[in-house]
Design a protein around this motif. Structure first.
Motif, mmCIF file in Angstrom:
data_model
loop_
_atom_site.group_PDB
_atom_site.id
_atom_site.type_symbol
_atom_site.label_atom_id
_atom_site.label_comp_id
_atom_site.label_asym_id
_atom_site.label_seq_id
_atom_site.Cartn_x
_atom_site.Cartn_y
_atom_site.Cartn_z
ATOM 1 N N MET A 79 0.848 -1.193 0.000
ATOM 2 C CA MET A 79 0.000 0.000 0.000
ATOM 3 C C MET A 79 0.888 1.250 0.000
ATOM 4 O O MET A 79 1.835 1.345 0.766
ATOM 5 N N LYS A 80 0.558 2.183 -0.847
ATOM 6 C CA LYS A 80 1.340 3.407 -0.939
ATOM 7 C C LYS A 80 0.842 4.426 0.079
ATOM 8 O O LYS A 80 -0.348 4.541 0.324
ATOM 9 N N ASP A 81 1.787 5.172 0.665
ATOM 10 C CA ASP A 81 1.431 6.227 1.606
ATOM 11 C C ASP A 81 0.788 7.405 0.887
ATOM 12 O O ASP A 81 -0.108 8.048 1.408
ATOM 13 N N THR B 267 11.708 7.122 2.148
ATOM 14 C CA THR B 267 10.877 8.109 2.848
ATOM 15 C C THR B 267 11.483 8.521 4.182
ATOM 16 O O THR B 267 11.276 9.640 4.634
ATOM 17 N N ALA B 268 12.227 7.627 4.810
ATOM 18 C CA ALA B 268 12.864 7.947 6.101
ATOM 19 C C ALA B 268 14.242 8.536 5.863
ATOM 20 O O ALA B 268 14.989 8.052 5.006
ATOM 21 N N PRO B 269 14.603 9.584 6.614
ATOM 22 C CA PRO B 269 15.956 10.149 6.470
ATOM 23 C C PRO B 269 16.999 9.099 6.829
ATOM 24 O O PRO B 269 16.775 8.256 7.702
ATOM 25 N N ALA B 270 18.147 9.153 6.154
ATOM 26 C CA ALA B 270 19.224 8.216 6.438
ATOM 27 C C ALA B 270 19.799 8.488 7.826
ATOM 28 O O ALA B 270 19.946 9.645 8.234
#
Length: 79
Positions: A1-3, A74-77
């Protein structure tokens, strides 16, 4: 599922297409939280320093299709 999914299809003049690409290029150069004007609204994206890219060109059925795809998590490294 896409955000989130956003898709826009419309006819553009060559100059309008260039303006849209210049706006995207400026957002990529700046990085961080970039605001893109897309049609009647604005889309804000976090653009990191590192991206993955794919460029695809298809010629057939009397037309040329050029796709430029950029991907990043989507999450920062963490670091």
């Amino acid at each position: 599922m896409k955000d989130l999914e956003f898709e826009q299809k419309r006819s553009l003049t060559r100059l309008e297409a260039a303006d849209q690409l210049e706006q995207l290029a400026a957002a990529l150069r700046h990085g961080g939280n970039a605001e893109l004007e897309l049609g009647p609204g604005k889309l804000t994206l976090r653009i990191p320093d590192e991206l993955r890219s794919e460029i695809e060109v298809e010629v057939g059925d009397g037309q040329v299709e050029l796709e430029v795809e950029l991907k990043w998590p989507t999450a920062p490294a963490e670091g």
